[in-house]
Each structure stands twice: as structure tokens, then as C-alpha cells.
Design an enzyme around this catalytic site. Structure first.
Site, short mmCIF file in Angstrom:
data_model
loop_
_atom_site.label_atom_id
_atom_site.label_comp_id
_atom_site.label_asym_id
_atom_site.label_seq_id
_atom_site.Cartn_x
_atom_site.Cartn_y
_atom_site.Cartn_z
N GLY A 139 0.84 -1.20 0.00
CA GLY A 139 0.00 0.00 0.00
C GLY A 139 0.87 1.25 0.00
O GLY A 139 2.08 1.19 -0.29
N ALA A 169 2.23 3.09 2.32
CA ALA A 169 3.42 3.11 3.18
C ALA A 169 4.54 2.27 2.55
O ALA A 169 5.70 2.69 2.51
CB ALA A 169 3.09 2.60 4.58
N ALA A 208 -9.20 3.76 -0.79
CA ALA A 208 -9.41 5.04 -0.09
C ALA A 208 -10.07 6.03 -1.03
O ALA A 208 -9.59 6.27 -2.13
CB ALA A 208 -8.09 5.58 0.42
N GLN A 209 -11.17 6.58 -0.58
CA GLN A 209 -11.94 7.47 -1.46
C GLN A 209 -11.64 8.94 -1.20
O GLN A 209 -11.20 9.69 -2.06
CB GLN A 209 -13.44 7.24 -1.24
CG GLN A 209 -13.92 5.88 -1.63
CD GLN A 209 -15.40 5.69 -1.33
OE1 GLN A 209 -16.04 6.54 -0.72
NE2 GLN A 209 -15.95 4.57 -1.75
N GLY A 210 -11.91 9.36 0.05
CA GLY A 210 -11.97 10.79 0.40
C GLY A 210 -10.79 11.60 -0.08
O GLY A 210 -10.94 12.55 -0.85
N GLU A 218 -13.76 17.55 5.43
CA GLU A 218 -14.28 16.31 6.03
C GLU A 218 -14.42 16.52 7.53
O GLU A 218 -14.01 17.56 8.05
CB GLU A 218 -13.35 15.12 5.71
CG GLU A 218 -13.45 14.69 4.25
CD GLU A 218 -12.57 13.51 3.89
OE1 GLU A 218 -11.92 12.94 4.78
OE2 GLU A 218 -12.54 13.16 2.70
N HIS A 220 -15.99 3.60 10.63
CA HIS A 220 -16.42 4.66 9.73
C HIS A 220 -17.94 4.75 9.81
O HIS A 220 -18.62 3.72 9.77
CB HIS A 220 -15.98 4.34 8.29
CG HIS A 220 -16.08 5.53 7.38
ND1 HIS A 220 -17.29 6.04 6.97
CD2 HIS A 220 -15.13 6.31 6.80
CE1 HIS A 220 -17.06 7.09 6.18
NE2 HIS A 220 -15.75 7.27 6.06
N ARG A 260 -15.28 11.24 13.73
CA ARG A 260 -15.91 9.96 13.35
C ARG A 260 -16.45 9.15 14.52
O ARG A 260 -17.47 8.49 14.39
CB ARG A 260 -14.87 9.09 12.65
CG ARG A 260 -14.81 9.39 11.23
CD ARG A 260 -13.88 8.48 10.53
NE ARG A 260 -13.72 9.09 9.23
CZ ARG A 260 -12.81 8.75 8.35
NH1 ARG A 260 -11.97 7.78 8.63
NH2 ARG A 260 -12.74 9.36 7.20
N HIS A 287 -13.08 0.31 10.15
CA HIS A 287 -12.47 1.00 9.00
C HIS A 287 -10.97 1.20 9.14
O HIS A 287 -10.24 1.07 8.17
CB HIS A 287 -13.16 2.36 8.86
CG HIS A 287 -12.66 3.20 7.74
ND1 HIS A 287 -12.80 2.83 6.42
CD2 HIS A 287 -12.02 4.40 7.72
CE1 HIS A 287 -12.29 3.78 5.63
NE2 HIS A 287 -11.79 4.73 6.40
N ARG A 331 -8.64 8.73 14.65
CA ARG A 331 -7.93 9.39 13.55
C ARG A 331 -8.78 10.46 12.87
O ARG A 331 -9.97 10.26 12.63
CB ARG A 331 -7.53 8.33 12.50
CG ARG A 331 -6.91 8.93 11.26
CD ARG A 331 -6.39 7.86 10.34
NE ARG A 331 -7.41 7.02 9.77
CZ ARG A 331 -8.17 7.34 8.72
NH1 ARG A 331 -8.05 8.53 8.15
NH2 ARG A 331 -9.05 6.48 8.25
N SER A 391 -4.82 9.20 6.99
CA SER A 391 -4.16 7.88 6.93
C SER A 391 -3.25 7.75 5.71
O SER A 391 -2.14 7.22 5.82
CB SER A 391 -5.20 6.76 6.92
OG SER A 391 -6.10 6.93 5.87
N LEU A 392 -3.68 8.25 4.55
CA LEU A 392 -2.80 8.18 3.38
C LEU A 392 -1.55 9.02 3.66
O LEU A 392 -0.43 8.63 3.31
CB LEU A 392 -3.52 8.68 2.13
CG LEU A 392 -4.64 7.79 1.57
CD1 LEU A 392 -5.36 8.48 0.41
CD2 LEU A 392 -4.12 6.45 1.11
#
Ligand code: SIN
Length: 535
Positions: free
Chosen positions: A15, A17, A47-49, A119, A235, A288, A349, A384, A389-390
Site C-alpha cells: 500500500g 506506506a 481510499a476514497q476521500g 471532512e 467509519h 468519526r 475502517h 484518527r 491515513s494516506l
């Protein structure tokens, strides 16, 4: 087919990382990446956002991003880690853009030309995105660079079984080659684990099927410290489609990005009432943990397995342009989101806990590093912030490889390969000790006991029940696993046990960890990280 390979850097996981680590590492030596499925089968790709970064230096700043991350983290963020995330994050994102990542541009020039989204719990617009397929765009960009890099060798369909430890140092990984069905040894001067999270421990999850906590389990078995294991993020809005049956393993749930709420979508309960204002002044854009608990509460009160997300007030053309994947996927499943409310419910999530590292990805085991979702260094605290996260994977993947380069320069150290030569031949893996039906049953026991008892709301009673069920499965797995299914089940069982144990030990509520029997946050006794290790 050689069954022993040597390299300078061994990266387990493909991924963001892992790819970020590989790109940096390839400047200093030979790199091998192991992925248990195709390299594209990652949580990153789903991952969308977007990716959060304070690139708009007029309306935003790294200081604001720092504050929002700390506030969402509910008292458990480590300031030094967060400071690195938000500052180096801007540099790494700019590099990504230079490499060719195509993030959406704004029609006006605000935000340096990029269309920045909002967000939950962000006080500024700072989310760069590529429609609603941001992870895929980043994976494509990094992947293209890696494939062109002659120093990086990718072994797909290769599942790490255990770390190889010699004289207290990690010198690589014993792995299962899933295509050739044989054991392989990968010896390295530095091993970097980037295997992602453990969402598959839960019945309902947005995570891909590969997210079975493998790296965390391998590191723990090898003596590394794991920390913050009780903090699993749910999520708020995964798509609920059919009345889902609890006695079969559920497929990963399709995510309805938080960015949809960022654009103005609202949550309605089954009486068609908007409810988030009862729970938080930030309403649908509260952190969240708060939104997930509010949905859980509404679902309990209305005896329903979902609430609704309404996009009725949003411009139809904008929805299709901004969220093409969500629009198309929902349409394929019979929902026109420009017209129909979307049935949604929380799902596991993201994992805030994991292998304890320092700010350079180092674990306490020499030669072993970790980065991204499988690692834990207090970036995300107890909850988080969306789209961090990305960024975490990008920044700390890079940092771990940069730090690990000194291992490759240690000329005193020679990889001892003699013990690892007598390995199995192609096709020599025996069959599973458990029958297929038993494996499925045990997996279902783990996933449903985690969902029912170690989920959004926990208590001593529920956690004790989960530990008992997990313990029963663990007893049946008391042998060295041989097949992929056995290895994954063993890993899921171990990480589930550690998560449950930590959730039982933490007798307070904080961020994503909510105890019905201890509903208050108790800073005096619990503003600290819990750590676990063998012995
Ligand atoms: C989302 O698009 O809502 C997920 C992004 C994230 O987990 O940060």
C-alpha cells in the site's frame, strides 16, 4: 525457482506506506516488496476521500492541521509525531504531484489551484482528492515509479509467515509463495512492515479481504511491542444493502466517503429526522467516533440496521462529477443517489494501534521497522482525523526507509543464510489441518464476536465473552499453520485477542473506545498508551 533471496530492504506490504518506503529505499540499495495478493489489492486503493495536507498557505496552515489532528485524537496523540506528519506531509504531497498524481483542480484559483474538500473535524478545507478514487490515483502514481525502478523487485502472492530473528535481530521473513505453494526465505539487512490494519477481524468492515493483521501478528510473535490495540475506528457510513445474514461471512462493505457529508449530505434516522445536532454542534462533520456512536444509538432506538444519508440538497451534476465511483457503484446496486437516500451504518475502517515505533519507524527489535496503518506512534491518538491515513503512510513509509538505510551500511553484519537453504520444493505445502468448513466457522466466530462484543460500544461483560470465544478458537489453532487460510486465521485470532484484552484493560471511554460501564474519559488514570508484548 530459488527459495532464498537476499536484499538490503525487505518491505512487506504494497500500500502507500510500502510504496513510499520502497521509493526512498531504492536510493540506497536493493529492495524486495512482498504482497500477499496482487500489488494493487490494498486498502490504499480503496481510499476514497483523499489526502489531507495544508497546501493552501493562505486560508490554512500546518498549525491548523496540527490542532485538528490533536483535537480529534482525544488526548492520546503524540505531538512530535503529529508535527512531523503535518509538516513533512506537505513536502511529500508536493513530490507526489511532481511524480504525476492528478488531484482535482478548482474552478477558481483558491488553494493553489487544487479543489480542496472538507471532512469531519477539519476546520479548514484541506483534502486533496482525485474524484472519489484518491487512493487509486496515488497507488497508480507510486506504482508506476516503482515498476520503472530496476532496484525494486516485487513478489506478489507471497504471504509473510513469520519474521526471522537471529541473535535478537530481524534478518528477514519466512514466507509462503502462494502460486508455487512452497516456503521461501527472504533475508534482508532491514525489514519494513507495511501490511496495513485488521479490519477483517470484524464482521462488518470497509477493509479489503487482505486486512487480516498479518504484520502486527508477526511482529508480536517475534517479540515487538504493540500499543493502542483497543483503538479501532468505525467509519460512520458504509453502504448497507440487503438484510445481512449474521451466519455467513460478510463481504467488505462499500464506503460512502465522509467527503459526501463534507459537501452537505445529511443523516436521517428511520423516522426521517435529522439527528446529528442532538449529539454534537459540528453535526454531520463531528469527529468519526461521535458520528458512529450517534448512528449506533439511533439504530438501537429505531430497531434498525441502518440510517440514511440524504444528498437531496446537493446539485445533481456536482454529485456525479465529484463522486463518480460512489454514484456508479450505487447505481449498479439499484440506488440513484441523486434521488434516493443511501442506507448506511458504521463498519470497522481503520486501526489506530499497532506495532510500536519511534518517529523513524524503528521498533524495539533491531533490524525491524514498521510504517502506515500497522504501526503506532501516536499520530492518530484514540481517533484518527479523516484523510490523515494516506498522509501517514506516505510520510512515515519514507521516513522508515530513510532511517533503515544505516542498517544496510553496516559492513560488520553479514546475513547468515546457511540455516535457510534446506527449504521446501515447489508444491510441497501440505493441506490444512482443519477442514474448510471448520476454518470458515472459526473465522465467523472471531468476526462476529469482535463485531458484537468489541465494537462501537463495549463493556466488561461483552469483552469477557469475546475473550472466551477467541480463546476457544485459539486452542484449536495450537500448531504451526501451513496454508494461507490457516495463517490468516491465526493472525486474526491473535490481533483480536490483543484488541479485546486492551479494551478490557482500559476502564474508561476515549475516542473510538467506548465502554458502556465506564462512559467517562479519565485523564488522571488513562491518558497513556497501553503496551503489550510476549514475556
Ligand atoms: C472517507 O473517504 O471517508 C475515508 C477517508 C479516510 O478514512 O480518511
Amino acid at each position: 525457482m530459488p527459495n532464498l533471496e537476499k536484499c538490503d530492504f525487505l518491505i512487506v506490504g504494497g500500500g502507500i506506506a510500502g510504496l513510499s518506503a520502497a521509493l526512498e529505499a531504492s536510493k540506497y540499495g536493493k529492495v524486495i516488496i512482498l504482497t500477499k495478493d496482487k500489488i494493487s489489492e490494498t486498502a490504499t486503493k480503496k481510499a476514497q476521500g483523499g489526502i489531507a495536507a495544508a497546501i493552501d498557505q493562505i486560508k490554512d496552515s500546518t498549525e491548523f492541521h496540527f490542532e485538528d489532528t490533536i483535537n480529534a485524537g482525544a488526548g492520546l496523540c503524540e505531538e512530535e509525531s503529529v508535527r512531523i506528519l503535518v509538516t513533512e506531509g506537505v513536502e511529500r504531497v508536493k513530490e507526489l504531484i511532481q511524480m504525476g498524481a492528478r488531484f482535482d483542480r478548482a474552478e477558481t484559483e483558491a488553494g493553489g489551484g487544487f479543489a480542496l474538500a472538507l471532512e469531519g473535524a477539519h476546520k479548514r478545507r484541506r483534502i486533496l482528492h482525485a474524484g472519489d478514487a484518491t487512493g487509486e490515483e496515488i497507488q497508480r502514481t507510486l506504482g508506476a515509479k516503482i515498476v520503472a525502478d530496476k532496484l525494486v523487485n516485487i513478489h506478489q502472492h507471497t504471504l509473510g509467515i513469520d519474521l526471522i530473528i537471529e541473535n535478537g535481530k530481524c534478518i528477514g521473513v519466512k514466507a509462503l509463495d502462494l502460486k508455487n505453494k512452497c516456503i521461501k526465505y527472504f533475508l534482508a539487512k532491514a525489514t519494513i512492515i507495511t501490511t496495513g490494519g485488521l479490519g477483517q477481524a470484524y464482521h462488518y468492515t470497509t477493509n479489503p479481504e487482505v486486512a487480516t493483521g498479518d504484520g502486527i501478528a508477526m511482529a508480536y510473535r517475534a517479540g515487538a511491542v504493540v500499543t493502542d490495540m483497543e483503538f479501532v475506528q468505525f467509519h460512520p457510513t458504509s453502504l448497507v444493502q440487503f438484510e445481512e445474514l449474521k451466519d455467513i461471512i460478510a463481504l467488505p462493505r462499500f464506503l460512502i466517503s465522509e467527503a459526501v457529508r463534507g459537501e452537505g449530505a445529511v443523516l436521517l434516522n428511520n423516522k426521517d429526522e435529522r439527528f446529528m445536532e442532538k449529539y454534537d454542534t459540528q453535526k454531520e462533520l463531528a469527529p468519526r467516533d461521535i458520528v458512529s456512536r450517534a448512528i449506533y444509538q439511533e439504530m438501537q432506538e429505531t430497531r434498525s440496521d441502518h440510517v440514511h444519508l440524504s444528498l437531496a440538497k446537493l446539485d445533481h451534476e456536482k454529485i456525479k462529477k465529484r463522486f463518480p465511483v460512489i454514484y456508479k457503484t450505487c447505481l449498479e446496486r439499484g440506488l440513484d443517489i441523486t434521488r434516493d437516500n443511501i442506507p448506511v451504518a458504521p463498519a470497522a475502517h481503520y486501526f489506530m494501534g499497532g506495532i510500536k515505533t519511534d518517529i523513524e519507524g524503528r521498533t524495539k527489535t533491531p533490524g525491524l521497522y514498521a510504517a502506515g496503518e500497522c504501526a503506532s506512534l501516536g499520530i492518530h491518538g484514540a481517533n484518527r482525523l479523516a484523510s490523515n491515513s494516506l498522509l501517514d503512510g506516505l510520510v512515515f513509509g519514507h521516513r522508515s526507509a530513510a532511517a533503515a538505510k544505516h542498517e544496510t551500511q553496516d559492513t560488520r553484519y553479514k546475513i547468515q543464510d546457511t540455516k535457510h537453504k534446506a527449504t521446501s520444493k515447489k508444491g510441497s505445502i501440505a493441506n490444512s489441518k482443519l477442514k474448510e468448513a471448520e476454518l470458515k466457522r472459526f473465522k465467523l466466530i472471531i468476526k462476529s464476536s469482535m463485531w458484537d462484543n468489541v465494537g462501537i460500544v463495549r463493556s466488561k461483560e461483552s469483552l469477557t465473552k469475546a475473550l472466551k470465544l477467541i480463546g476457544e478458537v485459539e486452542k484449536r489453532l495450537n500448531y504451526s499453520p501451513i496454508t494461507k487460510e490457516e495463517i490468516e486465521l491465526k493472525n486474526l485470532t491473535l490481533v483480536s485477542k490483543l484488541t479485546t484484552k486492551a479494551a478490557l484493560d482500559r476502564t474508561e471511554s476515549r475516542g473510538a473506545h467506548y465502554r458502556r460501564d465506564f462512559p467517562k474519559t479519565d485523564d488522571k488514570n488513562w491518558k497513556k498508551h497501553l503496551e503489550y508484548h510476549l514475556n
